[in-house]
Design an enzyme around this catalytic site. Structure first.
Site: not given
Length: 182
Positions: A12, A16, A52, A55
């Site tokens: 976290r 990414s 994910h 985004r």
């Protein structure tokens, strides 16, 4: 050979997101290489995957590659940027390999990384900052991922640590260790 970049840090931390930013800045066609296996029975996991996906830009190609990562890298076109998310999940997918098979897998992976003409961004979790896991498979996972990150980091053009809401370029702030023997 294309650029090879490693982005590492705790869970976290934004690894990414930083990798996605670098991929967008590459100006190349982005191929998102997902090492996770989708499990419709796991609602929480599905929500993580969807977050994910939402985004990422719509024009990115997504490949699901839970095992054959090395072959996927070898097939990459020179004008692309591969974003591999994540090496920890890939290592977990291969935990059942015996030590000899694992060493062969990693040797082939590292050799391939050095030959690919595409840019490659690798996201990897840092797992060795806590206590030693109490069970054998946890120790095996931690040791395998830790060694892979170390070996990959030495051959990367850039290594970033993402933690505490900050991105640190370790390639500028530090120096690589010599390759590990044995």
């Amino acid at each position: 050979m294309g650029k090879v970049i490693l982005i590492t840090g705790p869970a976290r931390s934004g690894k990414s997101e930083w990798a996605e930013t670098l991929a967008m800045q590459s100006g190349k066609t982005v191929v998102y290489v997902a090492t996770a296996v989708s499990d419709p029975a796991d609602e929480e996991w599905q929500k993580r995957i969807q977050k994910h996906q939402q985004r990422r830009p719509q024009d990115w190609l997504t490949l699901s590659v839970p095992i054959e990562l090395t072959a996927t890298l070898a097939d990459a076109k020179p004008n692309t940027c591969l974003l591999v998310d994540s090496l920890g999940t890939w290592v977990a997918n291969l935990l059942e390999q015996d030590e000899i098979s694992w060493e062969n897998t990693i040797t082939e992976f590292l050799e391939t990384v050095q030959l690919v003409a595409a840019d490659m961004l690798f996201v990897a979790e840092e797992v060795g900052w806590g206590v030693v896991p109490a069970y054998p498979s946890g120790r095996q996972f931690r040791d395998r991922l830790g060694m892979l990150v170390r070996q990959l980091g030495v051959i990367c053009d850039s290594v970033y640590l993402v933690t505490g809401g900050h991105v640190l370029n370790l390639s500028i702030l530090g120096m690589p260790l010599p390759p590990q023997k044995g």
